[in-house]
Each structure stands twice: as C-alpha cells, then as structure tokens.
Design an enzyme around this catalytic site. Structure first.
Site, PDB file in Angstrom:
ATOM      1  N   TRP A 142     -11.890  55.022 -34.677  1.00 26.38           N
ATOM      2  CA  TRP A 142     -11.330  56.082 -33.832  1.00 26.38           C
ATOM      3  C   TRP A 142     -11.773  57.462 -34.250  1.00 26.38           C
ATOM      4  O   TRP A 142     -11.720  58.402 -33.462  1.00 26.38           O
ATOM      5  CB  TRP A 142      -9.804  55.959 -33.747  1.00 26.38           C
ATOM      6  CG  TRP A 142      -9.409  54.660 -33.099  1.00 26.38           C
ATOM      7  CD1 TRP A 142      -8.511  53.771 -33.570  1.00 26.38           C
ATOM      8  CD2 TRP A 142      -9.934  54.097 -31.879  1.00 26.38           C
ATOM      9  NE1 TRP A 142      -8.434  52.681 -32.730  1.00 26.38           N
ATOM     10  CE2 TRP A 142      -9.297  52.852 -31.695  1.00 26.38           C
ATOM     11  CE3 TRP A 142     -10.887  54.496 -30.947  1.00 26.38           C
ATOM     12  CZ2 TRP A 142      -9.576  52.026 -30.602  1.00 26.38           C
ATOM     13  CZ3 TRP A 142     -11.162  53.672 -29.863  1.00 26.38           C
ATOM     14  CH2 TRP A 142     -10.514  52.470 -29.699  1.00 26.38           C
ATOM     15  N   GLY A 213       8.189  46.180 -35.409  1.00 17.47           N
ATOM     16  CA  GLY A 213       8.747  45.169 -34.513  1.00 17.47           C
ATOM     17  C   GLY A 213       7.668  44.219 -34.020  1.00 17.47           C
ATOM     18  O   GLY A 213       6.494  44.386 -34.350  1.00 17.47           O
ATOM     19  N   ASP A 214       8.123  43.252 -33.229  1.00 17.70           N
ATOM     20  CA  ASP A 214       7.202  42.263 -32.656  1.00 17.70           C
ATOM     21  C   ASP A 214       7.047  42.609 -31.176  1.00 17.70           C
ATOM     22  O   ASP A 214       8.039  42.603 -30.435  1.00 17.70           O
ATOM     23  CB  ASP A 214       7.830  40.865 -32.838  1.00 17.70           C
ATOM     24  CG  ASP A 214       6.948  39.769 -32.252  1.00 17.70           C
ATOM     25  OD1 ASP A 214       6.182  40.054 -31.306  1.00 17.70           O
ATOM     26  OD2 ASP A 214       7.034  38.641 -32.735  1.00 17.70           O
ATOM     27  N   PHE A 215       5.815  42.898 -30.751  1.00 19.14           N
ATOM     28  CA  PHE A 215       5.679  43.388 -29.368  1.00 19.14           C
ATOM     29  C   PHE A 215       5.929  42.309 -28.309  1.00 19.14           C
ATOM     30  O   PHE A 215       5.998  42.609 -27.128  1.00 19.14           O
ATOM     31  CB  PHE A 215       4.405  44.185 -29.125  1.00 19.14           C
ATOM     32  CG  PHE A 215       3.062  43.575 -29.482  1.00 19.14           C
ATOM     33  CD1 PHE A 215       2.719  42.288 -29.164  1.00 19.14           C
ATOM     34  CD2 PHE A 215       2.113  44.382 -30.106  1.00 19.14           C
ATOM     35  CE1 PHE A 215       1.469  41.777 -29.465  1.00 19.14           C
ATOM     36  CE2 PHE A 215       0.847  43.886 -30.429  1.00 19.14           C
ATOM     37  CZ  PHE A 215       0.520  42.574 -30.103  1.00 19.14           C
ATOM     38  N   HIS A 233      -7.824  42.320 -26.801  1.00 16.07           N
ATOM     39  CA  HIS A 233      -8.957  41.435 -27.132  1.00 16.07           C
ATOM     40  C   HIS A 233      -8.591  40.377 -28.186  1.00 16.07           C
ATOM     41  O   HIS A 233      -9.370  39.472 -28.449  1.00 16.07           O
ATOM     42  CB  HIS A 233     -10.211  42.241 -27.537  1.00 16.07           C
ATOM     43  CG  HIS A 233     -10.195  42.816 -28.912  1.00 16.07           C
ATOM     44  ND1 HIS A 233     -11.318  43.389 -29.486  1.00 16.07           N
ATOM     45  CD2 HIS A 233      -9.201  42.915 -29.825  1.00 16.07           C
ATOM     46  CE1 HIS A 233     -10.999  43.798 -30.706  1.00 16.07           C
ATOM     47  NE2 HIS A 233      -9.741  43.538 -30.927  1.00 16.07           N
TER      48      HIS A 233
HETATM   49  C1  LIG Z   1      -6.925  44.474 -33.497  1.00 20.07           C
HETATM   50  S1  LIG Z   1      -5.659  45.431 -34.145  1.00 20.07           S
HETATM   51  C2  LIG Z   1      -5.846  46.983 -33.321  1.00 20.07           C
HETATM   52  C3  LIG Z   1      -5.221  48.108 -34.078  1.00 20.07           C
HETATM   53  C4  LIG Z   1      -5.354  49.494 -33.424  1.00 20.07           C
HETATM   54  N1  LIG Z   1      -4.765  49.531 -32.105  1.00 20.07           N
HETATM   55  C5  LIG Z   1      -6.797  49.923 -33.397  1.00 20.07           C
HETATM   56  O1  LIG Z   1      -7.379  49.997 -32.317  1.00 20.07           O
HETATM   57  O2  LIG Z   1      -7.341  50.211 -34.480  1.00 20.07           O
HETATM   58  C6  LIG Z   1      -4.233  44.730 -33.379  1.00 20.07           C
HETATM   59  C7  LIG Z   1      -2.929  45.287 -33.877  1.00 20.07           C
HETATM   60  O3  LIG Z   1      -1.859  44.580 -33.250  1.00 20.07           O
HETATM   61  C8  LIG Z   1      -0.840  44.365 -34.218  1.00 20.07           C
HETATM   62  N2  LIG Z   1      -0.044  43.197 -33.807  1.00 20.07           N
HETATM   63  C9  LIG Z   1      -0.445  41.898 -33.714  1.00 20.07           C
HETATM   64  N3  LIG Z   1       0.575  41.135 -33.309  1.00 20.07           N
HETATM   65  C10 LIG Z   1       1.644  41.951 -33.146  1.00 20.07           C
HETATM   66  C11 LIG Z   1       2.985  41.731 -32.722  1.00 20.07           C
HETATM   67  N4  LIG Z   1       3.420  40.517 -32.380  1.00 20.07           N
HETATM   68  N5  LIG Z   1       3.804  42.799 -32.667  1.00 20.07           N
HETATM   69  C12 LIG Z   1       3.375  44.049 -33.003  1.00 20.07           C
HETATM   70  N6  LIG Z   1       2.100  44.316 -33.393  1.00 20.07           N
HETATM   71  C13 LIG Z   1       1.255  43.276 -33.471  1.00 20.07           C
HETATM   72  C14 LIG Z   1      -1.632  44.098 -35.499  1.00 20.07           C
HETATM   73  O4  LIG Z   1      -0.826  44.259 -36.640  1.00 20.07           O
HETATM   74  C15 LIG Z   1      -2.737  45.122 -35.392  1.00 20.07           C
HETATM   75  O5  LIG Z   1      -2.402  46.346 -35.966  1.00 20.07           O
END
Ligand SMILES: C[S@@+](CC[C@H](N)C(=O)[O-])C[C@H]1O[C@@H](n2cnc3c(N)ncnc32)[C@H](O)[C@@H]1O
Length: 322
Positions: A142, A213-215, A233
C-alpha cells in the site's frame, strides 16, 4: 497517478519479486508433461482435456496454463468462449522431453535440487510470529499503490471508514493522509489486531482504531464506507457473496464498499502478476484472482448498485453503492 518513471520502477520490482515463481511455473509445466502433450498433439487443446490427459485438477491446470501464456511458453486461442492452448516455438524447441534442444533434464535438476536449496540463502528470520510477518508483508504494497487507488474515486465525503480485514493498518494510513478529516477503524481477527496495536505509535494514528472480531460472525463497526482490500481473493465465490451481503446490510443508504484487488483481463491474457497471485491463492487458500465481470457479479449478487471500477497498475478500485 504514478509517473511513467515510477511505473517502470514498480514493473522491475514485480519482475524481481515474482521471478522465483516464474521459474517454478515453467518447471511445473515441464514436469507435468504439458509441453510433451502439446508437442505430440496436432491440435490446440482445452485446459479440461489437458488436465484429464495429465491426471491433474482442472482448476489448477487452467491457472498454470494461463500463467504459461503470459510467460510466452504457451499460446492461447479463444473458441466458443473457451481457451485452447498450444506450445510456443520456445516450448517446442526446448521444453518437451523430445524437443530438438531439450532442456528438460537441466530444468528438473534446477527444480529438484537448486530451487529447494535456495530457501537457505538467508538464514530464516525466525523470531517474529508468522501471522505478524504476513500482516506486515501484505501491508507493504500500500505504500506503493494505496494512494493512487484510494484517489481513483473521490471519497472525501466518507469520513467514517471501516477497513474490513485491514491487517496492520497500512492502507488506513494512506486513507487518512489522503483524506485529513477521516477516521478509519480496522476490523480484523483479534490476534492480528493485538499485534497491529502494539506497532501503532505515530501521533496521526489516533485517527486509526482497531476492532477485533470475525467478519463472518461479528457485527461491523458503523461506517459510511467499508473497504475490502485483497480480502475477497482469499475466498471462493459463495463465501465472498456471504461477506459482501453482510457488508451491504451494514451499509447506510448512500454508503458503499470499495474493493481493492488485482484484476485479471477479461480475455485472461494477463497481467502476469494476477495469474501468479491466483496460483499462490490456490496454494494458500480457496481463493483466486478475478476479472472485472466476476467482481461485478459478486457485488450485484450482494445488492450493490452503480458499480464502477478504475484500474491503477495491476490493481482495480471497484466501487459499489447501497
Ligand atoms: C490477504 S489479507 C489482506 C490484508 C489487508 N487488507 C491488505 O490489503 O494488506 C486478509 C486479511 O483478512 C483477515 N481475516 C481473515 N479472516 C478473517 C475473519 N474471519 N475475520 C476478520 N478478519 C479476517 C486476515 O487476518 C488478513 O489481515
């Protein structure tokens, strides 16, 4: 917009960053016998036929073949909306076992002996936790592309922002420096949030907060704009639709979602970095990189309207409104 000089620099960076993967793609296609099959075949073959004859998964083979096309190891012609693949001159000359100037044995040596050995070139950095390393590794991109993508649309009216799966907050930092009145909440897994909080020290970061949290299960913080960067992705289509629908429900009327992702060309001829990332997703999770029409379909299915997109470098900024 980045200058032409900066774009050239980034292109060189990508070539070096993904160089190891390009070799591995060529080695893998050699070892699976893709070039042998296509040398022997008198006609172009579809990915389904190649996968069946070589006993591989169809999805994996399709991703490998598409990447080989961008690497100029294979060529592709489209017929009835299906890609048909054949060897390039390079592949016919050097990459099949029976090629007149075959490099197969040397390639196998590189793949079996040299490639695995190369990971010991640097003694691994072993102290930091894997999750935190992943989070900061992701965030690095970024500083190159964040501002360019976030300014592709005028988002200045959105002051309260939630970056869903926002990792260590690298994109949030770009957002608040672009839009000085905005505040951003990063919503990510509690473990990621804990690590990111510890590192978040600069004064401007009082405009950035973290919410663990868990999204899929937990409610999102209230926001005018939800960002979803390189998160779709990681997941298959059904799971993406589930996540986007949940975001749609959380959006206020007039609010929306900004998806930032690598976008594969509609005719699937590139960019190389997109095909490489798609293979990486296959190795790491159930995800994939998508075309613009695939993103449009996902956003539409979740209820978003007025979907617009702009491409910057190999990323797309895709904007959908409630
Ligand atoms: C591929 S990374 C992208 C991170 C950031 N958005 C970037 O572009 O650098 C995906 C992100 O989704 C988060 N993630 C995965 N499963 C999740 C969940 N169930 N709840 C919340 N976050 C989650 C991961 O911890 C990670 O930080």
């Amino acid at each position: 917009m980045a200058s032409a000089e900066e774009n050239e620099i980034i292109k060189t960076l990508y070539q070096h960053q993904f160089g190891f993967f390009m070799s591995k793609i060529m080695f893998t296609a050699c070892e699976l016998g893709v070039f042998d099959l296509l040398l022997e075949s008198k006609e172009l073959l579809s990915s389904a036929v190649i996968a069946e004859r070589l006993g591989t998964s169809h999805i994996g083979m399709q991703r490998l073949l598409e990447a080989c096309v961008v690497l100029k190891l294979l060529r592709m012609e489209r017929k009835d909306n299906e890609g048909l693949f054949g060897n390039t001159d390079l592949a016919n000359l050097c990459l099949a076992k029976s090629s007149p100037r075959t490099q197969y044995n040397f390639m196998k040596f590189l793949s079996d002996i040299v490639y695995p050995g190369s990971q010991y070139l640097i003694d691994a950095i072993s102290t930091e936790e894997r999750l935190q390393r992943f989070s900061s590794a992701m965030g690095d991109a970024w500083s190159l592309h964040g501002q360019e993508l976030l300014s592709a649309f005028d988002l200045s009216c959105f002051q309260v922002v939630c970056d869903v799966g926002g990792g260590n907050g690298a994109l949030a930092k770009e957002y608040i420096s672009l839009y000085p009145k905005a505040t951003v909440t990063i919503f990510d897994l509690p473990k990621v949030v804990e690590g990111a909080k510890k590192k978040s020290v600069s004064s401007e970061e009082c405009r950035i907060s973290f919410h663990g949290g868990d999204f899929f299960k937990d409610p999102f913080p209230e926001a005018d704009l939800y960002i979803l960067a390189r998160t779709l992705h990681d997941w298959d289509d059904d799971t993406c639709e589930q996540l986007l629908t949940k975001i749609y429900k959380a959006c206020k009327p007039g609010g929306g979602v900004m998806v930032l992702e690598t976008v594969i060309n509609e005719d699937r001829t590139g960019p190389l970095v997109g095909h490489i990332r798609s293979i990486m997703m296959m190795l790491l999770c159930d995800g994939k990189e998508r075309t613009q029409s695939e993103f449009n379909a996902l956003l539409n299915a979740a209820g978003f309207k007025e979907i617009q997109s702009k491409k910057r470098n190999n990323y797309g900024a895709i904007w959908g409104r409630k």
